[in-house]
Design a protein around this motif. Sequence first.
Motif, mmCIF file in Angstrom:
data_model
loop_
_atom_site.group_PDB
_atom_site.id
_atom_site.type_symbol
_atom_site.label_atom_id
_atom_site.label_comp_id
_atom_site.label_asym_id
_atom_site.label_seq_id
_atom_site.Cartn_x
_atom_site.Cartn_y
_atom_site.Cartn_z
ATOM 1 N N PRO A 224 19.926 40.282 50.265
ATOM 2 C CA PRO A 224 18.542 40.744 50.406
ATOM 3 C C PRO A 224 18.399 42.202 49.995
ATOM 4 C CG PRO A 224 19.598 40.677 52.548
ATOM 5 C CD PRO A 224 20.575 40.075 51.577
ATOM 6 N N VAL A 225 17.159 42.610 49.762
ATOM 7 C CA VAL A 225 16.877 43.990 49.352
ATOM 8 C C VAL A 225 16.978 44.914 50.565
ATOM 9 C CG1 VAL A 225 15.142 45.555 48.422
ATOM 10 C CG2 VAL A 225 15.404 43.271 47.450
ATOM 11 N N TYR A 226 17.883 45.878 50.479
ATOM 12 C CA TYR A 226 18.025 46.934 51.475
ATOM 13 C C TYR A 226 18.051 48.287 50.753
ATOM 14 C CZ TYR A 226 19.194 44.061 55.571
ATOM 15 O OH TYR A 226 19.155 43.187 56.620
ATOM 16 N N ARG A 227 17.711 49.319 51.457
ATOM 17 C CA ARG A 227 17.836 50.670 50.891
ATOM 18 C C ARG A 227 19.312 51.072 50.865
ATOM 19 N NH1 ARG A 227 13.139 54.406 53.564
ATOM 20 N NH2 ARG A 227 14.174 55.941 52.210
ATOM 21 N N ARG A 228 19.760 51.523 49.702
ATOM 22 C CA ARG A 228 21.165 51.886 49.504
ATOM 23 C C ARG A 228 21.266 53.387 49.233
ATOM 24 N NH1 ARG A 228 23.200 46.577 50.533
ATOM 25 N NH2 ARG A 228 21.580 45.187 49.719
ATOM 26 N N ASP A 229 22.307 53.988 49.780
ATOM 27 C CA ASP A 229 22.533 55.429 49.576
ATOM 28 C C ASP A 229 23.208 55.660 48.231
ATOM 29 O OD1 ASP A 229 21.372 56.126 51.987
ATOM 30 O OD2 ASP A 229 23.253 55.917 53.099
ATOM 31 N N SER A 230 22.529 55.269 47.169
ATOM 32 C CA SER A 230 23.097 55.354 45.824
ATOM 33 C C SER A 230 23.133 56.776 45.293
ATOM 34 C CB SER A 230 22.298 54.463 44.871
ATOM 35 O OG SER A 230 20.913 54.723 44.993
ATOM 36 N N HIS A 231 22.506 57.722 45.989
ATOM 37 C CA HIS A 231 22.573 59.117 45.573
ATOM 38 C C HIS A 231 23.820 59.798 46.134
ATOM 39 C CE1 HIS A 231 20.814 58.959 49.512
ATOM 40 N NE2 HIS A 231 20.821 60.274 49.642
ATOM 41 N N ARG A 232 24.496 59.152 47.079
ATOM 42 C CA ARG A 232 25.712 59.705 47.679
ATOM 43 C C ARG A 232 26.976 59.038 47.157
ATOM 44 N NH1 ARG A 232 23.588 59.784 53.991
ATOM 45 N NH2 ARG A 232 21.948 61.371 53.678
ATOM 46 N N ASP A 233 26.926 57.717 46.953
ATOM 47 C CA ASP A 233 28.073 56.954 46.451
ATOM 48 C C ASP A 233 27.602 55.965 45.396
ATOM 49 O OD1 ASP A 233 30.223 57.883 48.345
ATOM 50 O OD2 ASP A 233 28.842 57.013 49.811
ATOM 51 N N VAL A 234 28.490 55.641 44.489
ATOM 52 C CA VAL A 234 28.191 54.603 43.508
ATOM 53 C C VAL A 234 28.247 53.256 44.232
ATOM 54 C CG1 VAL A 234 28.900 53.492 41.369
ATOM 55 C CG2 VAL A 234 29.147 55.977 41.639
ATOM 56 N N GLN A 235 27.180 52.482 44.088
ATOM 57 C CA GLN A 235 27.099 51.164 44.713
ATOM 58 C C GLN A 235 27.584 50.119 43.708
ATOM 59 O OE1 GLN A 235 25.807 51.038 48.059
ATOM 60 N NE2 GLN A 235 25.959 53.270 47.748
ATOM 61 N N ALA A 236 28.541 49.297 44.112
ATOM 62 C CA ALA A 236 29.127 48.317 43.190
ATOM 63 C C ALA A 236 29.251 46.971 43.889
ATOM 64 C CB ALA A 236 30.493 48.801 42.702
ATOM 65 N N GLY A 237 29.334 45.927 43.083
ATOM 66 C CA GLY A 237 29.487 44.590 43.638
ATOM 67 C C GLY A 237 29.725 43.565 42.551
ATOM 68 N N SER A 238 30.035 42.337 42.976
ATOM 69 C CA SER A 238 30.243 41.243 42.040
ATOM 70 C C SER A 238 29.899 39.932 42.735
ATOM 71 C CB SER A 238 31.692 41.209 41.538
ATOM 72 O OG SER A 238 32.577 40.881 42.604
ATOM 73 N N HIS A 239 29.637 38.912 41.929
ATOM 74 C CA HIS A 239 29.317 37.600 42.480
ATOM 75 C C HIS A 239 29.760 36.528 41.493
ATOM 76 C CE1 HIS A 239 26.646 34.200 43.778
ATOM 77 N NE2 HIS A 239 27.081 34.631 44.942
ATOM 78 N N ASP A 240 30.469 35.517 42.006
ATOM 79 C CA ASP A 240 30.926 34.411 41.165
ATOM 80 C C ASP A 240 29.745 33.522 40.779
ATOM 81 O OD1 ASP A 240 33.488 35.342 41.406
ATOM 82 O OD2 ASP A 240 34.046 33.961 43.020
ATOM 83 N N TYR A 241 29.728 33.097 39.529
ATOM 84 C CA TYR A 241 28.647 32.241 39.064
ATOM 85 C C TYR A 241 28.568 30.976 39.933
ATOM 86 C CZ TYR A 241 28.407 34.845 34.596
ATOM 87 O OH TYR A 241 28.246 35.822 33.633
ATOM 88 N N PRO A 242 27.403 30.664 40.488
ATOM 89 C CA PRO A 242 27.246 29.385 41.199
ATOM 90 C C PRO A 242 26.928 28.246 40.239
ATOM 91 C CG PRO A 242 25.236 30.657 41.393
ATOM 92 C CD PRO A 242 26.206 31.524 40.628
ATOM 93 N N GLY A 243 26.621 28.591 38.994
ATOM 94 C CA GLY A 243 26.231 27.624 37.981
ATOM 95 C C GLY A 243 25.462 28.338 36.890
ATOM 96 N N GLU A 244 24.760 27.585 36.089
ATOM 97 C CA GLU A 244 23.959 28.180 35.025
ATOM 98 C C GLU A 244 22.648 28.708 35.588
ATOM 99 O OE1 GLU A 244 22.000 26.991 30.668
ATOM 100 O OE2 GLU A 244 22.784 25.438 32.011
ATOM 101 N N GLY A 245 22.260 29.903 35.156
ATOM 102 C CA GLY A 245 21.013 30.483 35.634
ATOM 103 C C GLY A 245 20.916 31.948 35.263
ATOM 104 N N ILE A 246 19.996 32.638 35.936
ATOM 105 C CA ILE A 246 19.730 34.044 35.649
ATOM 106 C C ILE A 246 19.790 34.843 36.952
ATOM 107 C CG2 ILE A 246 18.066 35.704 34.731
ATOM 108 C CD1 ILE A 246 16.923 33.489 33.002
ATOM 109 N N TYR A 247 20.610 35.884 36.968
ATOM 110 C CA TYR A 247 20.641 36.797 38.104
ATOM 111 C C TYR A 247 19.452 37.751 38.024
ATOM 112 C CZ TYR A 247 25.318 35.465 39.674
ATOM 113 O OH TYR A 247 26.387 34.781 40.170
ATOM 114 N N LEU A 248 18.853 38.017 39.177
ATOM 115 C CA LEU A 248 17.753 38.973 39.274
ATOM 116 C C LEU A 248 18.219 40.143 40.125
ATOM 117 C CD1 LEU A 248 14.872 36.446 40.053
ATOM 118 C CD2 LEU A 248 15.705 37.182 37.818
#
Length: 271
Positions: A224-248
């Motif tokens: 879900p959308v949360y406020r991230r302290d991206s001005h203090r640390d680089v925010q990173a992540g990954s997610h395995d494809y659940p199938g064919e589609g488009i990430y938003l």
Amino acid sequence: MLSSSERPQMVSPVSKDATEDLRKATGALDAQAVVKQDLLPADQAQVLNESSVVQMAKYQVPQRSGDIVMIQSEHTGAIDVLSADLESADLLGDHRKVSPLLMAPPCIWTFAKVKEFKSKLGKEKNSRLVVKRGEVVTIRVPTHPEGKRVCWEFATDDYDIGFGVYFDWTPVTSTDITVQVSDSSDDEDEEEEEEEEIEEPVPAGDVERGSRSSLRSRYGEVMPVYRRDSHRDVQAGSHDYPGEGIYLLKFDNSYSLLRNKTLYFHIYYTS
């Protein structure tokens, strides 16, 4: 003195005429049923002859995903197995709602080299943009046939920003990454509702508490959308494809009435 059990019981005599009338009425009903049976097709006449009402066994409403509802006819013995993923217990209706698919959680982490990260991306094309006050920027990232996982990294100048990830279960026609800008999350929801002709829109969530999906059953919520302290640390992540589609990937600045946010981002896939 006789006890109550020994007292003679008074029984009203039944006249012969009443008995005869009852037999005649029963015979008339049987004759009427035979006439109706002759007028019906063979298969329906057999059902009417054996029983005029098909009684159904009692059933239990599914309480959770995985429950199975079986309805058996006491007349024919046939068994109907209903879907275990019914959202409602509307067993007679044709419009059965299926629960949305659950998404696997992403892997997320942060690292502290913000200046180096922004300096590197500031020199690259299409890796920096400004999210204006009150705006929501959605970066659409299609799954790639050679990839198995999507990865993201981002940082901002001076201030935080809202961030969340969703997945659109739609066929991929192009692997190009595109950027969509809307004035607010509400406006973005309205555009999606017009495209999908949704009858009852789901209200948008609060970026302060986490947006609980302004998206419909076609979409899966990765985070879900949360406020991230991206001005203090680089925010990173990954997610395995659940199938064919488009990430938003949604960068939400709709809560800010005064400040624009400069965003540095790097999005890629791995195999």
